[in-house]
Design an enzyme around this catalytic site. Structure first.
Site, mmCIF file in Angstrom:
data_model
loop_
_atom_site.group_PDB
_atom_site.id
_atom_site.type_symbol
_atom_site.label_atom_id
_atom_site.label_comp_id
_atom_site.label_asym_id
_atom_site.label_seq_id
_atom_site.Cartn_x
_atom_site.Cartn_y
_atom_site.Cartn_z
ATOM 1 N N LYS A 55 46.602 27.582 32.654
ATOM 2 C CA LYS A 55 45.510 28.228 32.546
ATOM 3 C C LYS A 55 44.691 27.346 31.532
ATOM 4 O O LYS A 55 45.181 26.746 30.476
ATOM 5 C CB LYS A 55 45.859 29.522 31.806
ATOM 6 C CG LYS A 55 44.816 30.671 31.876
ATOM 7 C CD LYS A 55 44.648 31.220 33.283
ATOM 8 C CE LYS A 55 43.675 32.302 33.433
ATOM 9 N NZ LYS A 55 44.033 33.030 34.768
ATOM 10 N N ASP A 80 38.254 32.379 36.301
ATOM 11 C CA ASP A 80 38.561 33.487 35.623
ATOM 12 C C ASP A 80 37.260 34.318 35.086
ATOM 13 O O ASP A 80 36.122 34.093 35.497
ATOM 14 C CB ASP A 80 39.846 33.193 34.927
ATOM 15 C CG ASP A 80 40.622 34.453 34.155
ATOM 16 O OD1 ASP A 80 41.354 34.922 34.944
ATOM 17 O OD2 ASP A 80 40.506 34.692 33.092
HETATM 18 P P1 NDP Z 1 34.871 38.994 35.289
HETATM 19 O O1 NDP Z 1 34.285 38.138 34.226
HETATM 20 O O2 NDP Z 1 34.131 38.897 36.851
HETATM 21 O O3 NDP Z 1 34.554 40.339 34.809
HETATM 22 C C1 NDP Z 1 35.248 40.899 33.692
HETATM 23 C C2 NDP Z 1 34.579 42.260 33.406
HETATM 24 O O4 NDP Z 1 35.332 42.984 32.409
HETATM 25 C C3 NDP Z 1 33.202 41.982 32.456
HETATM 26 O O5 NDP Z 1 32.152 42.559 33.061
HETATM 27 C C4 NDP Z 1 33.536 42.897 31.086
HETATM 28 O O6 NDP Z 1 32.496 43.595 30.792
HETATM 29 C C5 NDP Z 1 34.805 43.947 31.544
HETATM 30 N N1 NDP Z 1 35.579 44.259 30.381
HETATM 31 C C6 NDP Z 1 36.088 43.444 29.392
HETATM 32 N N2 NDP Z 1 36.954 44.139 28.462
HETATM 33 C C7 NDP Z 1 36.778 45.368 29.030
HETATM 34 C C8 NDP Z 1 37.185 46.474 28.597
HETATM 35 N N3 NDP Z 1 37.970 46.530 27.509
HETATM 36 N N4 NDP Z 1 36.957 47.718 29.278
HETATM 37 C C9 NDP Z 1 36.043 47.808 30.489
HETATM 38 N N5 NDP Z 1 35.452 46.488 30.934
HETATM 39 C C10 NDP Z 1 35.913 45.353 30.197
HETATM 40 O O7 NDP Z 1 36.217 38.780 35.246
HETATM 41 P P2 NDP Z 1 37.421 38.854 36.786
HETATM 42 O O8 NDP Z 1 36.812 40.056 37.392
HETATM 43 O O9 NDP Z 1 37.429 37.745 37.389
HETATM 44 O O10 NDP Z 1 38.708 39.114 35.819
HETATM 45 C C11 NDP Z 1 38.986 40.387 35.430
HETATM 46 C C12 NDP Z 1 40.598 40.490 35.093
HETATM 47 O O11 NDP Z 1 41.428 39.927 36.252
HETATM 48 C C13 NDP Z 1 41.134 39.519 34.012
HETATM 49 O O12 NDP Z 1 42.239 39.849 33.373
HETATM 50 C C14 NDP Z 1 41.655 38.125 34.847
HETATM 51 O O13 NDP Z 1 42.422 37.266 34.215
HETATM 52 C C15 NDP Z 1 42.317 38.795 36.090
HETATM 53 N N6 NDP Z 1 42.223 37.831 37.355
HETATM 54 C C16 NDP Z 1 40.984 37.376 37.800
HETATM 55 C C17 NDP Z 1 41.420 36.765 38.847
HETATM 56 C C18 NDP Z 1 40.299 36.263 39.708
HETATM 57 O O14 NDP Z 1 40.395 35.730 40.804
HETATM 58 N N7 NDP Z 1 38.907 36.052 39.336
HETATM 59 C C19 NDP Z 1 42.764 36.375 39.517
HETATM 60 C C20 NDP Z 1 43.510 37.115 38.978
HETATM 61 C C21 NDP Z 1 43.433 38.050 37.736
HETATM 62 P P3 NDP Z 1 31.657 43.171 29.629
HETATM 63 O O15 NDP Z 1 30.413 42.863 30.531
HETATM 64 O O16 NDP Z 1 30.935 44.392 28.948
HETATM 65 O O17 NDP Z 1 31.959 42.286 28.848
#
Ligand code: NDP
Length: 448
Positions: free
Chosen positions: A129, A169
């Site tokens: 990572k 990510d």
């Molecule tokens: P993104 O960057 O696309 O989206 C993350 C979103 O989560 C942001 O919009 C952020 O909002 C929001 N967020 C952060 N903290 C909180 C909270 N406490 N409550 C509600 N919303 C919150 O990320 P991904 O969708 O790619 O990743 C999300 C999760 O999935 C992570 O844990 C990542 O490690 C995991 N993951 C992702 C993969 C992938 O293929 N992308 C693969 C496997 C796991 P704001 O704009 O307000 O900050």
């Protein structure tokens, strides 16, 4: 022979001493140790190889300075890291995260989880990572590009298609992967698949963007099938508004579920009758342009609940898809008191240790992210083989593969986790992932 708790406590006290204060990492290690240590202790070869202890120490952690220029001409300095945890079963593989909360400890926990997740996919992928404490919020396109160029100028020395293959990510989506791949290609003078999540026009796989969210829903469907149910008509809470959340919501709606929420750090969007595809698209567009979700157009019938997470709303299924530790014990209690009977993680470790205890104690069927969100890395694995063979599959073919991979992961996890008439998915995922990596480490000797 000491009992399980003694084994875990003595192991964790050694790991804690070497990783003081790294709470997320220690939580992730304990979670695995509780299921694995007695198995390891009872196998002479694995015990002698000290497999789990090796896996708590990264092969290496690379730290570098990223110097870039903002639009005003000011010099900016960030830190970049790559934690290469284990390449026992294949080249290092795992995402890059750009966020102010990124630290070596967070990346180490994510890399540790990635080792088990990648093993569960059935593909030959090691775990890693990386990322930076760079905060892209409010940055222009040109600034993002300059940052990505500077980040890759350093990272390029440590990655390659047979060495380490990063992906996206949090805050690293297709735009950032495009810039990073451009910088890699220029530095190496070679077009080779050293990153996944690329655009389809330059070596990316169809369905990679959708894969984590869609894969999560395929996994949930397999869990429901196990208890003779389907997604049809189920009320689903989704947290987050990013790549994983919006694609999980989209697929759940497509499969007949009613998605009641999406959310971000400012609050929750709630729809009593369920999000339709246009409403999900609108949320995705707001995220892409950095705009707020607090004022949705009236036609979607969405209500915005400021500073409130989705948890506690009456529903059948909870899919936390935002970030680590988003559900603490008090949120978990709200879920436990609601009708939710199944929780599957889209995010990596969205439950704090206390929250996980509450969910477990409430008898909610629970799937850990290392199993349920493995669809993204699985399709990244397919992107690597498509790049290597210069042969690309259609979206339908990849979607079919994704469904099969998630069903296979479910079967592997269920086989190891079945206890009486029930499946302990956490235990099953830990044991199935461990067995594969441990066999390789024991066979490879000191060098693994
Ligand atoms: P993104 O960057 O696309 O989206 C993350 C979103 O989560 C942001 O919009 C952020 O909002 C929001 N967020 C952060 N903290 C909180 C909270 N406490 N409550 C509600 N919303 C919150 O990320 P991904 O969708 O790619 O990743 C999300 C999760 O999935 C992570 O844990 C990542 O490690 C995991 N993951 C992702 C993969 C992938 O293929 N992308 C693969 C496997 C796991 P704001 O704009 O307000 O900050």
């Amino acid at each position: 022979m000491p009992d399980r708790d003694e084994l875990v406590d003595s192991f964790m006290s050694r790991v804690s001493r070497r990783n003081e204060g790294e709470s997320e990492f220690l939580h992730a290690v304990r979670d695995v140790a509780e299921d694995i240590l007695t198995i390891e202790k009872n196998d002479g070869d694995l015990a002698a190889a000290r497999v789990l202890e090796r896996l708590t120490e990264p092969d290496r952690t690379i730290t570098f300075r990223v110097t870039w220029m903002d639009d005003s001409g000011a010099v900016r300095i960030n830190r970049g890291w790559r934690v290469q945890m284990s390449n026992a079963i294949g080249p290092y593989k795992g995402g890059l995260r750009f966020h102010s909360s990124v630290t070596p400890s967070i990346l180490k926990f994510l890399a540790f989880e990635q080792v088990f997740k990648n093993a569960l996919t059935g593909l030959p992928l090691g775990g890693a990572k990386g990322g930076s404490d760079f905060d892209p919020t409010g940055r222009s396109d040109a600034e993002i590009m300059r940052f990505c160029d500077a980040f890759m100028a350093e990272l390029v020395r440590y990655i390659g298609p047979d060495v380490d293959i990063p992906a996206g990510d949090i805050n690293v989506g297709q735009r950032e992967i495009g810039y990073l791949f451009g910088a890699y290609k220029k530095a190496k003078g070679a077009f080779e698949g050293a990153l996944t999540g690329k655009g389809v026009s330059f070596g990316g796989s169809e369905m990679r963007i959708e894969a984590t969210g869609y894969g999560l829903v395929y996994f949930v469907s397999a869990m429901l099938d196990e208890i003779g149910e389907t997604l049809e008509g189920k009320r689903v809470l989704v947290s987050g508004k990013g790549n994983v959340a919006t694609h999980a919501a989209e697929k759940a709606v497509c499969d007949g579920a009613t998605v009641l929420t999406l959310s971000d750090t400012s609050g929750t969007l709630y729809s009593r009758d369920g999000f339709d595809e246009d409403a999900i698209d609108w949320v995705r567009g707001q995220k892409r342009s950095g705009a707020a979700i607090s004022n949705p157009p009236k036609r979607f019938g969405l209500e915005f609940k400021p500073d409130t997470p989705p948890w506690g709303i009456d529903a059948d299924i909870a899919l936390p898809c935002a970030t680590q530790n988003e559900i603490d014990a008090s949120n978990a209690r709200k879920i436990a008191e609601s009708p939710v009977s199944l929780l599957a993680e889209g995010a990596n470790m969205p439950l704090t240790a206390d929250a996980a205890d509450v969910i477990g104690g409430a008898g909610i069927i629970y799937a850990p992210g290392k199993a349920s969100n493995a669809g993204g890395v699985a399709i990244s694995g397919l992107e690597m083989s498509q790049d290597a063979h210069r042969r690309f599959a259609s979206a339908d073919e990849i979607d079919g593969e994704l469904k099969k991979i998630m069903q296979d992961i479910h079967a592997r996890v269920a086989k190891e986790g079945r206890q009486g008439g029930q499946i302990d998915y956490r235990r099953g995922a830990n044991i199935a992932g461990y067995r594969k990596v441990a066999a390789a480490i024991a066979a490879l000797g000191m060098a693994a």
